[in-house]
Each structure stands twice: as C-alpha cells, then as structure tokens.
Design a protein around this motif. Structure first.
Motif, PDB file in Angstrom:
ATOM      1  N   GLN A 147      82.995  68.746 -41.253  1.00  0.00           N
ATOM      2  CA  GLN A 147      82.323  68.399 -40.001  1.00  0.00           C
ATOM      3  C   GLN A 147      80.816  68.593 -40.091  1.00  0.00           C
ATOM      4  OE1 GLN A 147      83.860  67.201 -37.152  1.00  0.00           O
ATOM      5  NE2 GLN A 147      81.840  66.937 -36.232  1.00  0.00           N
ATOM      6  N   THR A 148      80.377  69.594 -40.814  1.00  0.00           N
ATOM      7  CA  THR A 148      78.945  69.908 -40.863  1.00  0.00           C
ATOM      8  C   THR A 148      78.288  69.582 -42.194  1.00  0.00           C
ATOM      9  OG1 THR A 148      79.537  72.190 -41.443  1.00  0.00           O
ATOM     10  CG2 THR A 148      79.090  71.720 -39.118  1.00  0.00           C
ATOM     11  N   HIS A 149      79.067  69.452 -43.279  1.00  0.00           N
ATOM     12  CA  HIS A 149      78.462  69.283 -44.594  1.00  0.00           C
ATOM     13  C   HIS A 149      78.860  67.985 -45.288  1.00  0.00           C
ATOM     14  CE1 HIS A 149      78.411  73.681 -43.893  1.00  0.00           C
ATOM     15  NE2 HIS A 149      77.268  73.634 -44.541  1.00  0.00           N
ATOM     16  N   GLY A 150      79.718  67.188 -44.673  1.00  0.00           N
ATOM     17  CA  GLY A 150      80.203  65.999 -45.356  1.00  0.00           C
ATOM     18  C   GLY A 150      81.330  66.358 -46.306  1.00  0.00           C
ATOM     19  N   TRP A 151      81.933  65.323 -46.912  1.00  0.00           N
ATOM     20  CA  TRP A 151      83.082  65.547 -47.791  1.00  0.00           C
ATOM     21  C   TRP A 151      82.610  65.716 -49.227  1.00  0.00           C
ATOM     22  CZ3 TRP A 151      87.867  66.812 -46.541  1.00  0.00           C
ATOM     23  CH2 TRP A 151      88.841  66.814 -47.541  1.00  0.00           C
TER      24      TRP A 151
END
Length: 354
Positions: free
Chosen positions: A102-106
């Motif tokens: 949600q906050t750092h990307g995959w």
C-alpha cells in the motif's frame, strides 16, 4: 487500470483534478490520480492490516494449538473448526504483503504477486463458506437431531470440506490468471489485474463483483439467517437449560456477520453500478474511496472475531485454556519455589479455574 489496492479500488480513475494518459494494452485511457484518498489509504490501511494480522494470527494460532494438543481432530465439529482456522490463516498471512504494498509498491516479483493474491482470495472465500457450512451443521444437529445423528459422519465433513475448497479454488482462478506486475509512473511497480484489453478487464471485474455479492454474501447471509432463526425457535420449544445464553450467542454471531460484511458488500454493489461510468465521469469523487477503505477493514476484521465466537465461548475450549495456562503457572511456581511442587501437583486443571 492502475491500482495499488487488492480489491480494485482504483488509485486512478477518469475525471478529477490530475489527468494523465496511460497506454493500457495498446489502448490510451484517460485516468485521474486520487491523491487525497490514496494518502488516506496509505495512512489507514497498513495499520489495520498489521493489526488484523497480529490478532488473527494469535487467535487462530492458539485455536490450532489447542485443537492439536487437547482435542481429537476426527470429529465433525473439530474438523470444521480446523478448516475454518486454516482458511483464516491463509487469508491472514498475506496481509503484511498488502500492507507494505500500500505504501511502497510491489517489490516481491510477479510470481509472488500471483501466489499472494490467489492465497488471499482462497482464504477469504473459504472462510465465508465454512462459516456458512458450520451454521448448517448446527442447524442439522439442533433442529433435525435424529436424522443428523445418522448423517453427521466424518465422510460428510470430508465431502463438504472438499466442495468448499474446490469452489474457493475455482473462484480464485481468474485472480491467478489476471494478476501480474506492471510499472506505473506514480506508484512504481503494481500488483494488479493487467495484460488484457479494457473491455475484458471490465467484464472480469464485474464478474468478480457479482460473484462476491451473490456467492459469498447474499447466499451465506440468507442461509445463516434461516438456520439460526429455526435454531432459536427450536431452543425456545424445548426445556433446555441456559437457552437464553445460547440465543444471545446466536444473535451475536449473526450480528457480527451482518455488521462486518454488509457495509463492505454495499460499497461493492455501488462500485459495480459505477463500473462502466467511471471512465467517462468528469468528477473525481473520493467519498466512495474513503468509505471503501473503512468498510473493507471492518469486513477483514471478521477473521479475528471467528476464534472468539466459534471456540473461546465454548466451555470445552475455555477448559483447555485454563489447563494450558494453569500448567504454565505451575511450572513457573515450581521453577521459582521448588518446595511448592508437591502442593501444586495436588491441583488438577479443573480446580485452577473453578
């Protein structure tokens, strides 16, 4: 469709204040960046996901331990509880990935994107179906006790469990096929449904909404309400002791299911209605996004409620807990005060909590 949210909550939809163009499978699509709602999601979602992960892991892990240590697995009730625990744990173990995403990307690669999304939905779907099946089993045991005594065999549990896992797995196949990774200029690498034309993706998204609303909400809700209504009627027609406590527990179970799942599915119904309009809508309305984040977190919290309603309220599991913690207390006393070992050994697990 650019999307950092597991349940198709678009970070970018048409309309809104920040318009940009994306090439989606050789199709140019105008999207808007929902900056405010995304910031809200980045702040709220990880906290809820880590909290749900911790509580569910502790609660369901404790039930699994108690089952294996104190109980015989080869009973109808315990087999259903075991399957429900496994479902909740499958769902739970993926939450840290989605919280970080949600906050750092995959950052975990395409293979794990497919595995994590499939595992999430298998646990998600099977948990609801096992709750429904356990309700049917209780209905049969109470309302049709004579016939249930003949039919409630282990083979009945094995067959019902196999059907539930098969339905859950089949319902998850589209996620396994469609989910993949792709780069986004705003959010980095995304784990989303991707790789097909927009019309195809919209069709599968609508299919997912209908599947969730019908198979994994409306049908279970109707079955649960029907079964528990007849159970309550049956209880009040007998001379059973503590029937009021049993009825209160039933009402709490139904109320918890309704409160947790109804708002979430209402939001999904609204999103399904707006599916084919959102790419033409000139206004980027973030309200549904805020509500979606909150309702989804409430729905996911139900996996933490399951251990309490389906085990800890039962006398048997409370006895196991008393025995477990009583043994730990006695060991601690013997370690600190060896002279007490003869006195503590006189007490059985029963006398500790009585």
């Amino acid at each position: 469709m650019a999307d950092v949210d597991l349940d198709h909550l678009a970070n970018m939809t048409t309309g809104g204040s920040v318009i940009t163009t994306y090439n989606y499978d050789e199709e140019e699509i105008l999207m808007c960046t929902k900056i405010d709602s995304n910031k809200f999601g980045d702040a709220v979602v990880p906290i809820f996901f880590y909290l749900i992960f911790t509580i569910s892991l502790l609660g369901n892990g404790l039930i699994l331990f108690l089952l294996l240590k104190f109980e015989s697995i080869k009973t109808v009730t315990n087999l259903f509880i075991l399957n429900l625990v496994i479902s909740d744990l499958l769902f739970t173990v993926t939450l840290p990935f989605w919280a970080y995403y949600q906050t750092h990307g995959w950052i975990f690669g395409e293979g794990l994107c497919k595995v994590a999304s499939s595992t999430f939905y298998i646990g998600f779907y099977s948990s609801i179906l096992f709750l429904t099946m356990m309700t049917v089993d209780r209905y049969m045991a109470v309302v049709h006790a004579i016939s249930a005594a003949r039919t409630r065999k282990l083979m009945y549990v094995y067959l019902a469990s196999a059907v539930i896992w098969a339905v859950s797995l089949l319902s998850t196949i589209p996620k396994l096929i469609l989910y993949g990774t792709r780069s986004d200029p705003f959010y980095g690498t995304l784990c989303v449904e991707t790789g097909y034309k927009m019309e195809t993706m919209q069709w599968w998204e609508m299919f997912g909404y209908c599947q969730q609303l019908l198979v994994f909400f409306l049908i279970p809700l109707v079955v649960i309400l029907y079964c528990y209504t007849l159970i309550v009627i049956k209880l009040y027609s007998t001379k059973m002791n503590n029937k009021d406590k049993a009825v209160k527990l039933i009402l709490l179970i139904v109320l918890a299911f309704f409160i947790c799942w109804t708002p979430f599915n209402i939001i999904l119904f609204i999103k399904a209605q707006n599916l084919y309009q959102k790419y033409e809508d000139a206004n980027c309305n973030n309200t549904i996004d805020y509500v979606y984040f909150l309702c989804r977190n409430i729905a996911y919290f139900h996996c933490c409620v399951n251990p309490f309603f389906y085990t800890f309220v039962g006398t048997k599991f409370r006895h196991h807990l008393a025995s477990l913690f009583g043994n730990w207390i006695r060991r601690g006393l013997r370690y600190r005060h060896p002279s007490l070992s003869s006195r503590t050994s006189e007490y059985s697990p029963q006398t500790i909590y009585e």
